[in-house]
Design an enzyme around this catalytic site. Structure first.
Site, PDB file in Angstrom:
ATOM      1  N   HIS A 407      62.354  36.587  -8.928  1.00  0.00           N
ATOM      2  CA  HIS A 407      63.684  37.056  -9.340  1.00  0.00           C
ATOM      3  C   HIS A 407      64.111  38.333  -8.602  1.00  0.00           C
ATOM      4  O   HIS A 407      65.256  38.760  -8.733  1.00  0.00           O
ATOM      5  CB  HIS A 407      63.697  37.308 -10.851  1.00  0.00           C
ATOM      6  CG  HIS A 407      64.996  36.934 -11.492  1.00  0.00           C
ATOM      7  ND1 HIS A 407      66.206  36.957 -10.832  1.00  0.00           N
ATOM      8  CD2 HIS A 407      65.285  36.521 -12.760  1.00  0.00           C
ATOM      9  CE1 HIS A 407      67.168  36.581 -11.651  1.00  0.00           C
ATOM     10  NE2 HIS A 407      66.642  36.317 -12.824  1.00  0.00           N
ATOM     11  N   ARG A 408      63.220  38.923  -7.825  1.00  0.00           N
ATOM     12  CA  ARG A 408      63.614  40.106  -7.061  1.00  0.00           C
ATOM     13  C   ARG A 408      64.572  39.751  -5.930  1.00  0.00           C
ATOM     14  O   ARG A 408      65.397  40.580  -5.531  1.00  0.00           O
ATOM     15  CB  ARG A 408      62.375  40.805  -6.505  1.00  0.00           C
ATOM     16  CG  ARG A 408      61.464  41.404  -7.576  1.00  0.00           C
ATOM     17  CD  ARG A 408      60.192  41.963  -6.989  1.00  0.00           C
ATOM     18  NE  ARG A 408      59.382  40.929  -6.366  1.00  0.00           N
ATOM     19  CZ  ARG A 408      58.171  41.153  -5.830  1.00  0.00           C
ATOM     20  NH1 ARG A 408      57.651  42.372  -5.854  1.00  0.00           N
ATOM     21  NH2 ARG A 408      57.487  40.158  -5.284  1.00  0.00           N
TER      22      ARG A 408
END
Length: 434
Positions: A407-408
């Site tokens: 999700h970064r």
């Protein structure tokens, strides 16, 4: 023989305890059931109750200091018995107390004396557990303090003002138990306390265990997967794919044999993944500090089970190579995986990973990202299920896939676009062979 008092494990998460206060000091007599110390744990402040009787010969963990679970925090000795010094703090006091209690046991500080101390230490009986209970008012010293009684019996007697020295015990070794106190109260005309709630049943002792050392591959896998789950914020997105057309294509190509000999659903999905990654290149990427690294090559690692654990050989250029070439690559990699003899670049350079459990009765699952990659696709089994087509319920083949994303650098919209492309390619699979 001396008996070790150890730091008990009071919860699944407890790793150490802190000694808040010693209620007994070197040279003091200790009776069974007496409180010897207050301990701070990760859950509450608790009191340690002696399981054995004797003289507190040594305190190894002073007040205000912590000790790991299972560490020796004190030593009990029988009257007239000396104790070899331990390595921790408090040994000086213990030595003085032991010397005071047993002057005849004094030995000169010489090599024979050291050998005798070592022999005494080696002959020490295994420690027994320390009984722990929550803080209660400690009864005053007196004749009752030296009477053997269970903690519950002692508490009831204190609450009812009963002198335990006047009670005859019927428990093991003459120990006074609850029913003895209640009988004594009944004889003097007192009202026995309400029956205590039954204690929770003891947990069954674990069955015999054997320790199996992890192979080098499993140690590496454990380390990398642990790092992945700790450092990478995973999120997951799933899609159900109609595999009717892909199944027909696979069966038709497999019947041709030749370059398609050994064709499996894994090969078909590999080709579809390669094309989908060219259309959504953000999933063919890695996180690098403040940047996203987009990989030009589309090299897909295939999670493969071997006897020693899990390896991930790499099928290269899944976007450019034709399906037949992917079949040849994958067959060669599988053969080398089974023999354990990989080429120098078989396990390096992957930009994305595929984990397929379709050969097992696994409907769907979520895989752990293989760093430094940003995503991994988990593929479940193809199952026969009733579906609605043109207003009619007919049999259909369905497969559930789940993509795990970092999700970064990947958000839900990108994951959804990738799954949309993959679904379209597998439900209309002619593009996989053109």
């Amino acid at each position: 023989m001396p008996v070790d008092v150890t730091m008990p494990k009071l919860s699944d998460t407890m790793e150490e305890g802190k000694i808040l206060k010693w209620l007994k000091h070197p040279g003091d007599r200790v009776a069974i059931g007496e409180i010897i110390a207050e301990v701070e744990t990760d859950k509450a402040n608790m009191e340690l109750e002696a399981y054995d009787e004797g003289t507190l010969a040594e305190v190894r963990v002073p007040e205000g200091e912590s000790a790991p679970v299972g560490a020796v925090i004190a030593v009990l000795a029988a009257p007239g018995e000396g104790v070899a010094k331990g390595p921790a703090a408090g040994a000086g006091k213990a030595a003085a107390a032991a010397e005071k209690a047993a002057p005849s046991a004094r030995a000169p500080a010489s090599a024979p004396g050291a050998a005798a101390a070592a022999k005494a230490e080696a002959g020490r009986e295994p420690f027994r557990p320390t009984v722990v209970r929550r803080p209660e008012p400690v009864e005053s010293r007196g004749a009752a303090a030296s009477v053997k009684a269970s903690p519950l019996a002692r508490r009831i007697a204190q609450e009812r003002g009963l002198d335990l020295a006047q009670v005859t015990g019927t428990g093991p070794g003459g120990r006074i138990v609850q029913k003895d106190v209640e009988a004594a109260l009944a004889e003097r005309g007192g009202t026995p306390p309400a029956p205590a709630k039954p204690a929770a049943p003891a947990e069954p002792r674990p069955a015999a265990e054997s320790r199996v050392e992890l192979s080098r591959i499993r140690r590496t896998t454990a380390k990398r997967m642990g790092e992945s789950k700790r450092e990478i914020p995973h999120f997951y997105a799933s899609s159900e794919i109609a595999m009717d057309e892909a199944a027909r294509l696979k069966e038709a190509l497999a019947a041709l044999e030749g370059e398609y000999e050994g064709l499996t659903y894994t090969h078909v999905v590999l080709k579809a993944v390669g094309l989908a990654l060219t259309r959504v290149p953000e999933l063919n990427a890695s996180y690098d500090g403040d940047a996203m690294v987009l990989h030009q090559a589309v090299n897909v690692g295939v999670a493969t089970a071997v006897d020693d654990g899990l390896v991930v050989p790499v099928v290269r250029h899944c976007d450019r190579e034709p399906l037949a070439a992917i079949v040849r690559q994958a067959r060669g990699l599988l053969g080398r995986a089974r023999s354990g003899r990989f080429a120098s670049d078989d396990l390096t350079g992957a930009t994305f990973t595929l984990s397929n459990l379709g050969m097992l009765p696994v409907t769907e699952f979520a895989a752990v990202i293989n760093p430094p990659q940003a995503a991994i696709l988990a593929v479940g089994t193809i199952r026969e299920t009733p579906v609605v087509r043109d207003g009619q319920i007919v049999p259909g083949r369905r497969m559930t896939v789940t993509v795990s994303c970092d999700h970064r650098i990947i958000d839900g919209v990108l994951a959804g676009r990738f799954l949309r492309e993959l679904k379209g390619l597998l439900e209309n699979p002619l593009a996989l062979v053109l």
